[in-house]
Design a protein around this motif. Structure first.
Motif, PDB file in Angstrom:
ATOM      1  N   LEU A 120     -22.485 -76.245 -40.948  1.00  0.00           N
ATOM      2  CA  LEU A 120     -23.781 -75.647 -41.246  1.00  0.00           C
ATOM      3  C   LEU A 120     -23.708 -74.901 -42.577  1.00  0.00           C
ATOM      4  N   ASP A 121     -24.468 -75.383 -43.528  1.00  0.00           N
ATOM      5  CA  ASP A 121     -24.390 -74.820 -44.886  1.00  0.00           C
ATOM      6  C   ASP A 121     -25.308 -73.620 -45.038  1.00  0.00           C
ATOM      7  N   PRO A 122     -24.971 -72.754 -45.961  1.00  0.00           N
ATOM      8  CA  PRO A 122     -25.876 -71.625 -46.251  1.00  0.00           C
ATOM      9  C   PRO A 122     -27.092 -72.119 -47.031  1.00  0.00           C
ATOM     10  N   PRO A 123     -28.131 -71.321 -47.111  1.00  0.00           N
ATOM     11  CA  PRO A 123     -29.316 -71.719 -47.893  1.00  0.00           C
ATOM     12  C   PRO A 123     -28.959 -71.908 -49.369  1.00  0.00           C
ATOM     13  N   GLU A 124     -29.860 -72.544 -50.082  1.00  0.00           N
ATOM     14  CA  GLU A 124     -29.617 -72.814 -51.506  1.00  0.00           C
ATOM     15  C   GLU A 124     -30.687 -72.144 -52.361  1.00  0.00           C
ATOM     16  N   ASP A 125     -30.401 -72.095 -53.648  1.00  0.00           N
ATOM     17  CA  ASP A 125     -31.352 -71.584 -54.648  1.00  0.00           C
ATOM     18  C   ASP A 125     -31.922 -70.212 -54.296  1.00  0.00           C
ATOM     19  N   LEU A 126     -31.048 -69.305 -53.888  1.00  0.00           N
ATOM     20  CA  LEU A 126     -31.491 -67.937 -53.602  1.00  0.00           C
ATOM     21  C   LEU A 126     -31.932 -67.290 -54.924  1.00  0.00           C
ATOM     22  N   ALA A 127     -33.151 -66.777 -54.939  1.00  0.00           N
ATOM     23  CA  ALA A 127     -33.670 -66.168 -56.170  1.00  0.00           C
ATOM     24  C   ALA A 127     -34.389 -64.871 -55.832  1.00  0.00           C
ATOM     25  N   VAL A 128     -34.324 -63.928 -56.744  1.00  0.00           N
ATOM     26  CA  VAL A 128     -35.016 -62.648 -56.571  1.00  0.00           C
ATOM     27  C   VAL A 128     -35.944 -62.466 -57.757  1.00  0.00           C
ATOM     28  N   LEU A 129     -37.221 -62.344 -57.470  1.00  0.00           N
ATOM     29  CA  LEU A 129     -38.201 -62.223 -58.553  1.00  0.00           C
ATOM     30  C   LEU A 129     -38.851 -60.854 -58.509  1.00  0.00           C
ATOM     31  N   ASP A 130     -38.872 -60.204 -59.661  1.00  0.00           N
ATOM     32  CA  ASP A 130     -39.585 -58.937 -59.772  1.00  0.00           C
ATOM     33  C   ASP A 130     -41.061 -59.304 -59.883  1.00  0.00           C
ATOM     34  N   SER A 131     -41.849 -58.842 -58.934  1.00  0.00           N
ATOM     35  CA  SER A 131     -43.245 -59.280 -58.913  1.00  0.00           C
ATOM     36  C   SER A 131     -44.111 -58.438 -59.840  1.00  0.00           C
ATOM     37  N   GLY A 132     -43.502 -57.748 -60.803  1.00  0.00           N
ATOM     38  CA  GLY A 132     -44.280 -56.973 -61.770  1.00  0.00           C
ATOM     39  C   GLY A 132     -44.726 -55.644 -61.218  1.00  0.00           C
ATOM     40  N   ARG A 133     -44.141 -55.252 -60.086  1.00  0.00           N
ATOM     41  CA  ARG A 133     -44.506 -53.974 -59.500  1.00  0.00           C
ATOM     42  C   ARG A 133     -43.295 -53.051 -59.442  1.00  0.00           C
ATOM     43  N   LEU A 134     -42.432 -53.199 -60.419  1.00  0.00           N
ATOM     44  CA  LEU A 134     -41.291 -52.306 -60.610  1.00  0.00           C
ATOM     45  C   LEU A 134     -40.499 -52.058 -59.333  1.00  0.00           C
ATOM     46  N   GLY A 135     -39.764 -53.057 -58.918  1.00  0.00           N
ATOM     47  CA  GLY A 135     -38.884 -52.881 -57.770  1.00  0.00           C
ATOM     48  C   GLY A 135     -39.382 -53.596 -56.527  1.00  0.00           C
ATOM     49  N   GLN A 136     -40.659 -53.985 -56.513  1.00  0.00           N
ATOM     50  CA  GLN A 136     -41.177 -54.799 -55.412  1.00  0.00           C
ATOM     51  C   GLN A 136     -40.680 -56.223 -55.697  1.00  0.00           C
ATOM     52  N   MET A 137     -39.668 -56.665 -54.942  1.00  0.00           N
ATOM     53  CA  MET A 137     -39.012 -57.930 -55.256  1.00  0.00           C
ATOM     54  C   MET A 137     -39.370 -58.991 -54.234  1.00  0.00           C
ATOM     55  N   GLN A 138     -39.532 -60.207 -54.721  1.00  0.00           N
ATOM     56  CA  GLN A 138     -39.746 -61.318 -53.820  1.00  0.00           C
ATOM     57  C   GLN A 138     -38.461 -62.136 -53.771  1.00  0.00           C
ATOM     58  N   ILE A 139     -37.925 -62.304 -52.551  1.00  0.00           N
ATOM     59  CA  ILE A 139     -36.682 -63.051 -52.371  1.00  0.00           C
ATOM     60  C   ILE A 139     -37.063 -64.438 -51.847  1.00  0.00           C
ATOM     61  N   THR A 140     -36.557 -65.484 -52.491  1.00  0.00           N
ATOM     62  CA  THR A 140     -36.875 -66.840 -52.023  1.00  0.00           C
ATOM     63  C   THR A 140     -35.590 -67.667 -51.918  1.00  0.00           C
ATOM     64  N   TRP A 141     -35.600 -68.702 -51.068  1.00  0.00           N
ATOM     65  CA  TRP A 141     -34.465 -69.609 -50.920  1.00  0.00           C
ATOM     66  C   TRP A 141     -34.961 -70.923 -50.359  1.00  0.00           C
ATOM     67  N   ARG A 142     -34.073 -71.945 -50.378  1.00  0.00           N
ATOM     68  CA  ARG A 142     -34.411 -73.253 -49.803  1.00  0.00           C
ATOM     69  C   ARG A 142     -33.418 -73.555 -48.693  1.00  0.00           C
ATOM     70  N   PRO A 143     -33.812 -74.412 -47.716  1.00  0.00           N
ATOM     71  CA  PRO A 143     -32.845 -74.801 -46.682  1.00  0.00           C
ATOM     72  C   PRO A 143     -31.710 -75.589 -47.329  1.00  0.00           C
ATOM     73  N   PRO A 144     -30.515 -75.595 -46.750  1.00  0.00           N
ATOM     74  CA  PRO A 144     -29.426 -76.389 -47.332  1.00  0.00           C
ATOM     75  C   PRO A 144     -29.805 -77.863 -47.354  1.00  0.00           C
ATOM     76  N   SER A 145     -29.419 -78.578 -48.412  1.00  0.00           N
ATOM     77  CA  SER A 145     -29.847 -79.980 -48.537  1.00  0.00           C
ATOM     78  C   SER A 145     -29.264 -80.832 -47.411  1.00  0.00           C
ATOM     79  N   SER A 146     -28.133 -80.386 -46.807  1.00  0.00           N
ATOM     80  CA  SER A 146     -27.543 -81.156 -45.703  1.00  0.00           C
ATOM     81  C   SER A 146     -28.443 -81.143 -44.471  1.00  0.00           C
ATOM     82  N   LEU A 147     -29.443 -80.289 -44.463  1.00  0.00           N
ATOM     83  CA  LEU A 147     -30.324 -80.204 -43.290  1.00  0.00           C
ATOM     84  C   LEU A 147     -31.686 -80.852 -43.523  1.00  0.00           C
TER      85      LEU A 147
END
Ligand SMILES: *[C@@H]1O[C@H](CO)[C@@H](O)[C@H](O)[C@H]1NC(C)=O
Ligand SMILES: *[C@@H]1O[C@H](CO)[C@@H](O)[C@H](O)[C@H]1NC(C)=O
Ligand SMILES: *[C@@H]1O[C@H](CO)[C@@H](O)[C@H](O)[C@H]1NC(C)=O
Length: 368
Positions: free
Chosen positions: A37-64
């Motif tokens: 079971l692989d970990p998620p991929e493409d983990l990214a943290v985006l500053d949504s322009g609200r100084l510290g309010q961050m949006q965290i996104t990821w994708r399911p592992p491609s093996s799944l």
């Protein structure tokens, strides 16, 4: 007849071996699944322009991606810099938004979880995780905010040695009730350069984290952004007390009381420090600092030939706020009130004497 016995033993032996093999296969199969079971991929943290309010996104592992029997879930772990602990949550979604203190490290881990038909209804979690640590940019820039008399906030910053001379700084701020970061309403200039921001009475919420970002541009390119956060009730600098009353209430007592300038300061939150300058009849000078939680002081008073001078300053006490700046010292008031020469600090009168001597010498030199 030992033979049948032997035979029986052999049978038992093979059965045992078979059982062991099955156990090994089952265990191996489980282990294989677990490791697989692989970990998620493409983990990214985006500053949504609200100084510290961050949006965290990821994708399911491609093996799944071909997995249809059960939907993957995710375990998100992040370090909460406000509570100083790790927060853990599970979600079937591929995104999560939360507030980070942008002046500190942002540390995030995401694991894949499977549970359902594909795992025979046992929950398994990936051994590895997708992980990211965002370091706050550091520019060696100092930042200070002063909330003058709880009415007007002023923030200022220093330019570091590396700041190019052509740099133009911007200040943005954000708190929970704003949709987007907002730029400083009025910059404070010094020598034609932006050194601070005057909020000019524009109200900001107290007991709420306010996030600040100082960024900007220069001919050499954009400046590194720096982040700060604070609560404004901890930045208060009270205006110095201005109405001082000093009188003798009897032959033996000196009474000193004062008022803070009118404003929205809560009276029960104030504390004071009194600087008491005493010149005895023998000319002996003493200086005392007295801490008080009431805006008055009564001192023993023995001789009408002695002289007492007072100054007072105030700040918010620790019952109301975490920290506060001392106000400036008030003007000085003395008893007896007339000639205030004796009360001038020693070095000042000494300085005056030297000045007079110098002028005198100068006059002498010009004459001869
Ligand atoms: C799934 O679990 C059930 C009950 O726990 C068990 O009876 C069954 O044999 C299991 N099947 C597999 C393929 O492991
Ligand atoms: C900031 O604005 C307030 C109110 O508009 C004003 O009284 C104060 O002098 C200003 N401070 C500076 C440093 O310009
Ligand atoms: C500074 O930060 C604000 C808020 O995040 C952003 O909107 C702005 O574009 C930035 N400016 C520069 C010059 O980087």
């Amino acid at each position: 007849y030992p033979r049948p016995l032997n035979n029986n033993n052999n049978n038992n032996y093979y059965n045992c071996l078979l059982l062991l093999l099955i156990i090994i296969i089952i265990t191996a199969d489980r282990g294989w699944r677990f490791r697989k079971l692989d970990p998620p991929e493409d983990l990214a943290v985006l500053d949504s322009g609200r100084l510290g309010q961050m949006q965290i996104t990821w994708r399911p592992p491609s093996s799944l991606t071909k997995m249809t029997k059960c939907l993957p879930q995710y375990q998100l772990e992040y370090f909460n810099t406000y509570k100083n602990n790790w927060e853990t949550l599970r979600t079937p979604r591929r995104t999560y938004s939360t507030q980070f203190d942008p002046s500190k490290d942002v540390h995030i881990k995401v694991y894949t979880i499977l549970n359902g038909e594909c795992t025979n209804n046992t929950m398994i979690m990936s051994k590895n995780c997708a992980e990211t640590i965002l370091k706050p940019p550091s520019t060696g820039q100092a930042f200070i905010c002063v909330y003058h008399n709880m009415e007007n906030l002023e923030c200022s910053w220093t330019r570091s040695l590396k700041t190019p001379p052509s740099a133009l700084h911007n200040l943005y701020f954000w708190h929970k009730s704003l949709d987007q970061a907002v730029e400083c309403p009025s910059y404070i200039l010094s020598g034609g350069v932006r050194k601070g921001c005057n909020f000019s009475g524009k109200p900001l919420p107290e007991f709420t984290d306010i996030y600040f970002c100082v960024n900007g541009s220069s001919r050499e390119g954009p400046l590194k952004a720096t982040f700060f956060s604070l609560q404004i009730q901890n930045q208060v600098k009270v205006t110095a007390p201005d109405k001082l009353h000093l009188q003798t209430s009897s032959d033996t007592e000196l009474e000193f009381h004062w008022e803070n300038p009118a404003g929205r300061l809560p009276g029960h939150c104030l504390e004071w420090e009194v600087r008491h300058h005493h010149v005895g009849t023998d000319g002996k000078i003493s200086l005392n600092h007295i801490h008080t939680e009431k805006p008055r002081l009564t001192l023993p008073f023995s001789n009408s030939n002695e002289r007492n001078c007072f100054q007072v300053r105030s700040r918010l006490n620790s019952y109301c706020v975490d920290q506060s700046f001392w106000s400036d010292w008030s003007h000085e008031t003395c008893h007896p009130g007339s000639d205030s020469k004796i009360c001038a600090p020693l070095h000042e009168s000494l300085f005056r004497q030297i000045k007079i001597t110098t002028i005198f010498l100068n006059v002498l030199c010009v004459k001869f």
